[in-house]
Design a protein around this motif. Structure first.
Motif, PDB file in Angstrom:
ATOM      1  N   HIS A  62       0.853  -1.194   0.000  1.00 49.27           N
ATOM      2  CA  HIS A  62       0.000   0.000   0.000  1.00 49.27           C
ATOM      3  C   HIS A  62       0.881   1.234   0.000  1.00 49.27           C
ATOM      4  O   HIS A  62       1.051   1.907   1.021  1.00 49.27           O
ATOM      5  N   SER A  63       1.479   1.508  -1.142  1.00 41.46           N
ATOM      6  CA  SER A  63       2.352   2.667  -1.253  1.00 41.46           C
ATOM      7  C   SER A  63       2.278   3.208  -2.676  1.00 41.46           C
ATOM      8  O   SER A  63       1.770   2.554  -3.589  1.00 41.46           O
ATOM      9  N   VAL A  64       2.772   4.416  -2.827  1.00 40.56           N
ATOM     10  CA  VAL A  64       2.892   5.016  -4.140  1.00 40.56           C
ATOM     11  C   VAL A  64       4.381   5.286  -4.353  1.00 40.56           C
ATOM     12  O   VAL A  64       5.083   5.692  -3.428  1.00 40.56           O
ATOM     13  N   VAL A  65       4.853   4.998  -5.560  1.00 37.38           N
ATOM     14  CA  VAL A  65       6.253   5.194  -5.912  1.00 37.38           C
ATOM     15  C   VAL A  65       6.288   6.238  -7.022  1.00 37.38           C
ATOM     16  O   VAL A  65       5.642   6.060  -8.061  1.00 37.38           O
ATOM     17  N   VAL A  66       7.015   7.333  -6.773  1.00 34.74           N
ATOM     18  CA  VAL A  66       7.028   8.464  -7.708  1.00 34.74           C
ATOM     19  C   VAL A  66       8.445   8.986  -7.904  1.00 34.74           C
ATOM     20  O   VAL A  66       9.326   8.778  -7.075  1.00 34.74           O
ATOM     21  N   LEU A  67       8.615   9.714  -9.000  1.00 30.92           N
ATOM     22  CA  LEU A  67       9.873  10.393  -9.297  1.00 30.92           C
ATOM     23  C   LEU A  67       9.662  11.863  -8.976  1.00 30.92           C
ATOM     24  O   LEU A  67       8.839  12.529  -9.610  1.00 30.92           O
ATOM     25  N   VAL A  68      10.357  12.359  -7.962  1.00 30.67           N
ATOM     26  CA  VAL A  68      10.181  13.743  -7.525  1.00 30.67           C
ATOM     27  C   VAL A  68      11.502  14.494  -7.602  1.00 30.67           C
ATOM     28  O   VAL A  68      12.567  13.908  -7.816  1.00 30.67           O
ATOM     29  N   ASP A  69      11.433  15.784  -7.369  1.00 25.44           N
ATOM     30  CA  ASP A  69      12.604  16.642  -7.316  1.00 25.44           C
ATOM     31  C   ASP A  69      13.550  16.121  -6.230  1.00 25.44           C
ATOM     32  O   ASP A  69      13.103  15.695  -5.163  1.00 25.44           O
ATOM     33  N   PRO A  70      14.864  16.151  -6.472  1.00 25.05           N
ATOM     34  CA  PRO A  70      15.812  15.628  -5.474  1.00 25.05           C
ATOM     35  C   PRO A  70      15.657  16.240  -4.076  1.00 25.05           C
ATOM     36  O   PRO A  70      15.786  15.527  -3.080  1.00 25.05           O
ATOM     37  N   ALA A  75      13.535  15.097   1.737  1.00 31.38           N
ATOM     38  CA  ALA A  75      12.561  15.349   2.805  1.00 31.38           C
ATOM     39  C   ALA A  75      11.677  14.129   3.028  1.00 31.38           C
ATOM     40  O   ALA A  75      11.367  13.779   4.172  1.00 31.38           O
ATOM     41  N   LEU A  76      11.271  13.465   1.958  1.00 32.63           N
ATOM     42  CA  LEU A  76      10.421  12.282   2.091  1.00 32.63           C
ATOM     43  C   LEU A  76      11.167  11.124   2.748  1.00 32.63           C
ATOM     44  O   LEU A  76      10.577  10.326   3.474  1.00 32.63           O
ATOM     45  N   LEU A  77      12.459  11.034   2.500  1.00 32.70           N
ATOM     46  CA  LEU A  77      13.242   9.966   3.120  1.00 32.70           C
ATOM     47  C   LEU A  77      13.403  10.177   4.630  1.00 32.70           C
ATOM     48  O   LEU A  77      13.612   9.218   5.369  1.00 32.70           O
ATOM     49  N   GLU A  78      13.288  11.418   5.079  1.00 34.79           N
ATOM     50  CA  GLU A  78      13.357  11.701   6.507  1.00 34.79           C
ATOM     51  C   GLU A  78      12.044  11.332   7.206  1.00 34.79           C
ATOM     52  O   GLU A  78      12.017  11.171   8.422  1.00 34.79           O
ATOM     53  N   ASP A  79      10.980  11.193   6.439  1.00 36.40           N
ATOM     54  CA  ASP A  79       9.663  10.821   6.954  1.00 36.40           C
ATOM     55  C   ASP A  79       9.619   9.296   7.110  1.00 36.40           C
ATOM     56  O   ASP A  79      10.111   8.565   6.241  1.00 36.40           O
ATOM     57  N   PRO A  90      17.634   3.865  -7.124  1.00 31.46           N
ATOM     58  CA  PRO A  90      18.884   4.481  -7.583  1.00 31.46           C
ATOM     59  C   PRO A  90      18.695   5.522  -8.692  1.00 31.46           C
ATOM     60  O   PRO A  90      19.564   6.353  -8.909  1.00 31.46           O
ATOM     61  N   SER A  91      17.543   5.502  -9.341  1.00 34.76           N
ATOM     62  CA  SER A  91      17.260   6.483 -10.392  1.00 34.76           C
ATOM     63  C   SER A  91      16.493   7.691  -9.857  1.00 34.76           C
ATOM     64  O   SER A  91      16.016   8.514 -10.631  1.00 34.76           O
ATOM     65  N   GLY A  92      16.338   7.792  -8.534  1.00 31.68           N
ATOM     66  CA  GLY A  92      15.706   8.953  -7.930  1.00 31.68           C
ATOM     67  C   GLY A  92      14.267   8.764  -7.488  1.00 31.68           C
ATOM     68  O   GLY A  92      13.664   9.677  -6.929  1.00 31.68           O
ATOM     69  N   TRP A  93      13.694   7.594  -7.719  1.00 41.11           N
ATOM     70  CA  TRP A  93      12.313   7.345  -7.310  1.00 41.11           C
ATOM     71  C   TRP A  93      12.242   7.173  -5.803  1.00 41.11           C
ATOM     72  O   TRP A  93      13.208   6.768  -5.159  1.00 41.11           O
ATOM     73  N   GLY A 114       5.501  14.008 -10.080  1.00 35.11           N
ATOM     74  CA  GLY A 114       6.007  12.956 -10.960  1.00 35.11           C
ATOM     75  C   GLY A 114       5.514  13.121 -12.378  1.00 35.11           C
ATOM     76  O   GLY A 114       6.266  12.947 -13.344  1.00 35.11           O
ATOM     77  N   TYR A 115       4.268  13.481 -12.513  1.00 34.44           N
ATOM     78  CA  TYR A 115       3.664  13.715 -13.831  1.00 34.44           C
ATOM     79  C   TYR A 115       4.418  14.831 -14.549  1.00 34.44           C
ATOM     80  O   TYR A 115       4.793  14.694 -15.712  1.00 34.44           O
ATOM     81  N   ARG A 116       4.653  15.932 -13.860  1.00 38.36           N
ATOM     82  CA  ARG A 116       5.329  17.081 -14.473  1.00 38.36           C
ATOM     83  C   ARG A 116       6.748  16.745 -14.923  1.00 38.36           C
ATOM     84  O   ARG A 116       7.248  17.309 -15.884  1.00 38.36           O
ATOM     85  N   ARG A 117       7.398  15.814 -14.246  1.00 37.33           N
ATOM     86  CA  ARG A 117       8.769  15.432 -14.624  1.00 37.33           C
ATOM     87  C   ARG A 117       8.803  14.527 -15.850  1.00 37.33           C
ATOM     88  O   ARG A 117       9.846  14.378 -16.469  1.00 37.33           O
ATOM     89  N   THR A 118       7.681  13.925 -16.200  1.00 40.47           N
ATOM     90  CA  THR A 118       7.703  12.925 -17.274  1.00 40.47           C
ATOM     91  C   THR A 118       6.730  13.180 -18.423  1.00 40.47           C
ATOM     92  O   THR A 118       6.865  12.569 -19.475  1.00 40.47           O
ATOM     93  N   ALA A 119       5.743  14.044 -18.243  1.00 41.66           N
ATOM     94  CA  ALA A 119       4.620  14.117 -19.184  1.00 41.66           C
ATOM     95  C   ALA A 119       4.881  14.932 -20.450  1.00 41.66           C
ATOM     96  O   ALA A 119       4.161  14.777 -21.422  1.00 41.66           O
TER      97      ALA A 119
END
Length: 131
Positions: A62-70, A75-79, A90-93, A114-119
């Protein structure tokens, strides 16, 4: 060899993610490596992920995996909800676990990022025109 399906289509968390992701211009869903993947020409989010610990994959069903700004990724990894997903990490996801206290506005923002980085420019312009 086909990947086994690793999700329940009746999952209420998936339903919420699906609603948010498919509301983005030209977004579609496909099954990739046994999980729902949301995409335009490129994938911008997956539902579900895993991490490899001592050679064994631990599922984050039950998770979402996204590509976000570094900067946002850090910040998300601190959560406590954040994790580095196997293969894509390793590709930033980044993976974010969902639960009963999920901030769905935040999840919508992550999907948007994530959409804005890829669309592509045309689709991002269509999204901006909605605002």
């Amino acid at each position: 060899m086909a990947h086994p399906i690793m999700f329940d289509d009746a999952d209420p968390f998936l339903a919420r993610v699906r609603t948010l992701a498919l509301a983005l211009p030209d977004a579609a869903e496909k099954i990739s490596h046994g999980r729902p993947a949301f995409h335009t020409t490129k994938v911008f989010a997956y539902y579900g992920g895993s991490v490899k610990v001592d050679g064994v994959y631990q599922q984050h069903e039950h998770s979402v995996v996204v590509l976000v700004d570094p900067a946002e990724r850090e910040a998300l990894l601190e959560d406590a909800r954040g994790y580095v997903p196997a293969y894509l990490g390793p590709s930033g996801w980044i993976g974010v676990d969902l639960g009963g206290d999920t901030d769905w506005d935040e999840i919508g923002e992550l999907l948007d990022a994530g959409y804005r980085r890829t669309a592509g420019k045309r689709r991002v312009a269509a999204l901006d025109a909605r605002a």
